[in-house]
Scaffold this active site. Structure first.
Site, PDB file in Angstrom:
ATOM      1  N   LYS A  22      14.125  -2.271  -0.656  1.00 29.53           N
ATOM      2  CA  LYS A  22      13.799  -2.349  -2.078  1.00 29.53           C
ATOM      3  C   LYS A  22      12.754  -1.295  -2.391  1.00 29.53           C
ATOM      4  O   LYS A  22      11.646  -1.315  -1.853  1.00 29.53           O
ATOM      5  CB  LYS A  22      13.254  -3.722  -2.468  1.00 29.53           C
ATOM      6  CG  LYS A  22      13.165  -3.842  -4.004  1.00 29.53           C
ATOM      7  CD  LYS A  22      12.435  -5.088  -4.465  1.00 29.53           C
ATOM      8  CE  LYS A  22      10.959  -4.909  -4.443  1.00 29.53           C
ATOM      9  NZ  LYS A  22      10.473  -3.827  -5.352  1.00 29.53           N
TER      10      LYS A  22
ATOM     11  N   GLU B   2       1.773  -3.182   6.180  1.00 27.91           N
ATOM     12  CA  GLU B   2       0.815  -2.083   5.991  1.00 27.91           C
ATOM     13  C   GLU B   2       0.161  -2.317   4.644  1.00 27.91           C
ATOM     14  O   GLU B   2       0.783  -2.097   3.603  1.00 27.91           O
ATOM     15  CB  GLU B   2       1.538  -0.724   5.959  1.00 27.91           C
ATOM     16  CG  GLU B   2       2.188  -0.319   7.252  1.00 27.91           C
ATOM     17  CD  GLU B   2       1.194  -0.062   8.363  1.00 27.91           C
ATOM     18  OE1 GLU B   2      -0.022   0.044   8.093  1.00 27.91           O
ATOM     19  OE2 GLU B   2       1.638   0.014   9.516  1.00 27.91           O
TER      20      GLU B   2
ATOM     21  N   CYS C 210      -3.491   4.381   0.361  1.00 26.36           N
ATOM     22  CA  CYS C 210      -4.058   3.220   1.057  1.00 26.36           C
ATOM     23  C   CYS C 210      -5.210   3.620   1.971  1.00 26.36           C
ATOM     24  O   CYS C 210      -6.135   2.841   2.172  1.00 26.36           O
ATOM     25  CB  CYS C 210      -2.974   2.491   1.845  1.00 26.36           C
ATOM     26  SG  CYS C 210      -2.003   3.565   2.886  1.00 26.36           S
TER      27      CYS C 210
ATOM     28  N   GLU D 135     -10.309  -2.588  -3.487  1.00 22.50           N
ATOM     29  CA  GLU D 135      -9.422  -1.422  -3.523  1.00 22.50           C
ATOM     30  C   GLU D 135      -9.111  -1.106  -4.985  1.00 22.50           C
ATOM     31  O   GLU D 135      -8.532  -1.927  -5.696  1.00 22.50           O
ATOM     32  CB  GLU D 135      -8.123  -1.715  -2.764  1.00 22.50           C
ATOM     33  CG  GLU D 135      -7.210  -0.509  -2.692  1.00 22.50           C
ATOM     34  CD  GLU D 135      -5.940  -0.742  -1.855  1.00 22.50           C
ATOM     35  OE1 GLU D 135      -5.189  -1.686  -2.147  1.00 22.50           O
ATOM     36  OE2 GLU D 135      -5.722   0.038  -0.914  1.00 22.50           O
TER      37      GLU D 135
HETATM   38  P1  NAI Z   1       2.461  -4.376  -5.015  1.00 26.64           P
HETATM   39  O1  NAI Z   1       1.952  -4.625  -3.666  1.00 26.64           O
HETATM   40  O2  NAI Z   1       2.536  -5.511  -5.968  1.00 26.64           O
HETATM   41  O3  NAI Z   1       3.915  -3.719  -4.903  1.00 26.64           O
HETATM   42  C1  NAI Z   1       4.389  -3.035  -3.759  1.00 26.64           C
HETATM   43  C2  NAI Z   1       5.821  -3.434  -3.519  1.00 26.64           C
HETATM   44  O4  NAI Z   1       5.912  -4.827  -3.256  1.00 26.64           O
HETATM   45  C3  NAI Z   1       6.738  -3.185  -4.706  1.00 26.64           C
HETATM   46  O5  NAI Z   1       7.996  -2.772  -4.212  1.00 26.64           O
HETATM   47  C4  NAI Z   1       6.825  -4.569  -5.335  1.00 26.64           C
HETATM   48  O6  NAI Z   1       7.983  -4.737  -6.091  1.00 26.64           O
HETATM   49  C5  NAI Z   1       6.805  -5.462  -4.138  1.00 26.64           C
HETATM   50  N1  NAI Z   1       6.300  -6.812  -4.358  1.00 26.64           N
HETATM   51  C6  NAI Z   1       5.278  -7.192  -5.174  1.00 26.64           C
HETATM   52  N2  NAI Z   1       5.062  -8.522  -5.070  1.00 26.64           N
HETATM   53  C7  NAI Z   1       5.967  -9.003  -4.171  1.00 26.64           C
HETATM   54  C8  NAI Z   1       6.263 -10.289  -3.639  1.00 26.64           C
HETATM   55  N3  NAI Z   1       5.570 -11.376  -4.003  1.00 26.64           N
HETATM   56  N4  NAI Z   1       7.265 -10.409  -2.734  1.00 26.64           N
HETATM   57  C9  NAI Z   1       7.955  -9.328  -2.337  1.00 26.64           C
HETATM   58  N5  NAI Z   1       7.739  -8.088  -2.813  1.00 26.64           N
HETATM   59  C10 NAI Z   1       6.754  -7.917  -3.713  1.00 26.64           C
HETATM   60  O7  NAI Z   1       1.634  -3.214  -5.666  1.00 26.64           O
HETATM   61  P2  NAI Z   1       1.625  -2.747  -7.201  1.00 26.64           P
HETATM   62  O8  NAI Z   1       1.817  -3.904  -8.129  1.00 26.64           O
HETATM   63  O9  NAI Z   1       2.592  -1.662  -7.330  1.00 26.64           O
HETATM   64  O10 NAI Z   1       0.141  -2.197  -7.293  1.00 26.64           O
HETATM   65  C11 NAI Z   1      -0.936  -3.127  -7.442  1.00 26.64           C
HETATM   66  C12 NAI Z   1      -2.073  -2.764  -6.534  1.00 26.64           C
HETATM   67  O11 NAI Z   1      -1.681  -2.834  -5.181  1.00 26.64           O
HETATM   68  C13 NAI Z   1      -2.599  -1.370  -6.704  1.00 26.64           C
HETATM   69  O12 NAI Z   1      -3.498  -1.283  -7.735  1.00 26.64           O
HETATM   70  C14 NAI Z   1      -3.214  -1.087  -5.373  1.00 26.64           C
HETATM   71  O13 NAI Z   1      -4.525  -1.597  -5.338  1.00 26.64           O
HETATM   72  C15 NAI Z   1      -2.361  -1.874  -4.418  1.00 26.64           C
HETATM   73  N6  NAI Z   1      -1.378  -1.019  -3.718  1.00 26.64           N
HETATM   74  C16 NAI Z   1      -1.666  -0.660  -2.447  1.00 26.64           C
HETATM   75  C17 NAI Z   1      -0.811   0.149  -1.747  1.00 26.64           C
HETATM   76  C18 NAI Z   1      -1.142   0.554  -0.372  1.00 26.64           C
HETATM   77  O14 NAI Z   1      -0.440   1.379   0.204  1.00 26.64           O
HETATM   78  N7  NAI Z   1      -2.190   0.023   0.209  1.00 26.64           N
HETATM   79  C19 NAI Z   1       0.425   0.682  -2.340  1.00 26.64           C
HETATM   80  C20 NAI Z   1       0.655   0.225  -3.682  1.00 26.64           C
HETATM   81  C21 NAI Z   1      -0.233  -0.591  -4.327  1.00 26.64           C
END
Ligand code: NAI
Ligand code: MG
Length: 479
Positions: free
Chosen positions: A174, A249, A283, A380
């Site tokens: 996904k 990760e 990250c 973060e």
């Molecule tokens: P997110 O972690 O919510 O989304 C990342 C992925 O996970 C997307 O594909 C999303 O559709 C999926 N996802 C979200 N909730 C899920 C669930 N309950 N079950 C399964 N899949 C799920 O991140 P988002 O909303 O894009 O960004 C929010 C915050 O997350 C950012 O402000 C940042 O702080 C953090 N983030 C950190 C990352 C990293 O590499 N450490 C990468 C992206 C976001």
């Protein structure tokens, strides 16, 4: 009408969701509609799982050298489609084009590396008993899944998909709802490279679609990259469904420690790049900086000088260093942290949104005079915002750097070799840079988190092995 392809890629074909449902993808630069993206629901995910289950046994039985050859063909296609791939990430998430092109280069090289590892899957042998030859076999899990974020959509895609399919699994990925375009196109390129239908499938949607993967009873491993909160949901969904293998990760709040004996100009330049690269949406970004008190005044000047050199602008312009944040939600989240930073401390540089450039742009910002307990120091932010603190002595630096639940990447700058190594050992992180800072990394070595920054490792020479499970076989030859 969609400007870009937004359908699902199931069983070797582009398909709309069975419900016909879509969600809009808008440009973070000017808000124009880029695509109506198909949203996968339970019936679409089930169709993907069924196709994967059908295709996987024959794929696992295909000689490793043929699986590897297809990976090399796929890497060739990544190279041939470099401009298109980079553009898909630039338009969807505002990633500066130079960075997007570098991501595609790494994705290609990493895929070649995975092709090599695919051919070297080996287990153990034990001759400890005179009557037995005992061995281990490495076997694929079967149907596996990956959920990726939007910050490095092409790169992270290959980090999960290539070792997984190299090992003989069938992968359902996904993409992020904020940057789904390259995920779909990479799925199509796999088809062109000759992977059988069902071996690489792409579904789109937000967290609720992701939850369909993490809770699915017939998916045997899931790898997730993204926020700590979503990671917790995925781990708990895996526990509540079928105890699928989980690799995470997650986020970070990475410390960067500068001793007075370091090359301060070098340290300031790398520190400035680390917290602003990819518009701060990384990250591993070094977002907590600790400078030794005696060098603080000089270092701050050097840091301001380095930060002032960055250009904000149109991400498709090759001179742009910082594009917009990925979307309005993200830029508003960062703005809230700017408000907190101005209240809790002082802006050494920046401190405001760059509304003169565009609605979602943020000026690179360094805050000083913050308490260790300010949200800007602890959480973060995922934007170009740095919390700068001062320290007094080695032990103070180590204590402050480790005072976090995260542990993804830590950095120390010092020209004293003994001190640099002492501190590198004391820092609690899966990766430590010595006189080099994130985003520097080497894909032939493992990457992952200590503490709440994750579980498991990606990349490195065990990348393919991580997508296998181990079977022990006992063979008796005398009785
Ligand atoms: P997110 O972690 O919510 O989304 C990342 C992925 O996970 C997307 O594909 C999303 O559709 C999926 N996802 C979200 N909730 C899920 C669930 N309950 N079950 C399964 N899949 C799920 O991140 P988002 O909303 O894009 O960004 C929010 C915050 O997350 C950012 O402000 C940042 O702080 C953090 N983030 C950190 C990352 C990293 O590499 N450490 C990468 C992206 C976001
Ligand atoms: Mg989210």
């Amino acid at each position: 009408m969609s400007l870009y392809e937004g359908r699902l890629f199931i069983n070797g074909e582009l398909k709309t969701a069975k419900s016909g449902e879509t969600f809009p993808l808008h440009s973070p630069v000017d808000g124009r509609l880029l695509a109506n993206v198909s949203r996968a629901a339970q019936e679409d995910v089930d169709a993907a799982v069924e196709a994967a289950e059908k295709a996987q046994p024959a794929w696992a039985a295909t000689p490793a050298k043929e699986r590897a050859r297809k990976l090399r063909k796929f890497a060739d296609l990544i190279e041939r489609n470099k401009a298109k791939l980079a553009n898909l990430d630039t338009v969807a998430m505002g990633k500066p084009l130079t960075g997007a092109l570098a991501d595609v280069d790494e994705a290609r090289d990493f895929t070649y590396f995975m092709a090599g590892l695919t051919e070297s899957g080996v287990g153990q042998t034990s001759l400890n008993s005179p009557e037995h030859v005992n061995i281990t076999l490495r076997e694929p899990f079967g149907v596996v899944a990956s959920i990726i974020p939007w910050n490095f959509p092409t790169n992270i895609w290959t980090h999960d998909v290539c070792p997984a399919i190299g090992a003989g699994n069938a992968m359902i990925l996904k993409g992020s709802e904020k940057a789904p375009l390259s995920s779909i196109f990479l799925g199509q390129l796999c088809h062109e490279a000759g992977f059988p239908p069902g071996i690489v499938q792409i579904v789109n949607g937000a967290g609720d679609t992701g939850a369909l993967l993490s809770s699915h009873m017939r998916i045997r491993k899931i790898s997730f990259t993204g926020s700590t909160n979503a990671g917790k949901s995925i781990m708990s969904a895996a526990a509540k469904s079928n105890i699928k293998d989980v690799s995470l990760e997650l986020g970070g709040k990475s410390p960067l420690v500068v001793f007075a004996d370091a090359d301060l100009e070098h340290a300031a330049r790398l520190a400035a790049f680390s917290f602003t690269f990819n518009s701060g949406q990384v990250c591993t970004a070094s977002t907590r900086l600790y400078i030794e008190k005696s060098a603080a005044d000089e270092f701050k000047k050097l840091l301001i000088h380095a930060v002032k050199k960055f250009n904000l602008g149109d991400p498709s312009n090759k001179d742009t260093d910082l594009g917009p944040q990925v979307d309005k939600v993200q830029s508003q989240k960062v703005r809230k942290f700017l408000d907190i930073g101005r209240k809790d401390g002082k802006a050494l540089i920046g401190g405001e949104a760059a509304t003169n450039v565009g609605p979602n742009y943020i000026n690179p910002t360094v805050f000083t005079d913050l308490g260790d307990d300010s949200d800007v120091s602890r959480l973060e932010i995922f934007g170009p915002v740095l919390a700068l603190h001062e320290f007094d002595g080695e032990q103070d630096a180590i204590t402050k750097a480790n005072d976090t639940n995260y542990g993804l990447y830590a950095t120390v700058f010092s020209n004293n070799v003994a001190r640099a190594l002492r501190v590198a050992r004391a820092l609690q992180a899966g990766t430590v840079g010595v006189n080099v800072a994130s985003p520097y990394g080497a894909y032939e070595l493992p990457f992952g988190g200590y503490k709440a920054s994750g579980i498991g490792r990606q990349k490195g020479n065990k990348a393919v092995e991580h997508w296998t499970q181990e079977k022990t076989v006992y063979l008796q030859h005398e009785w």
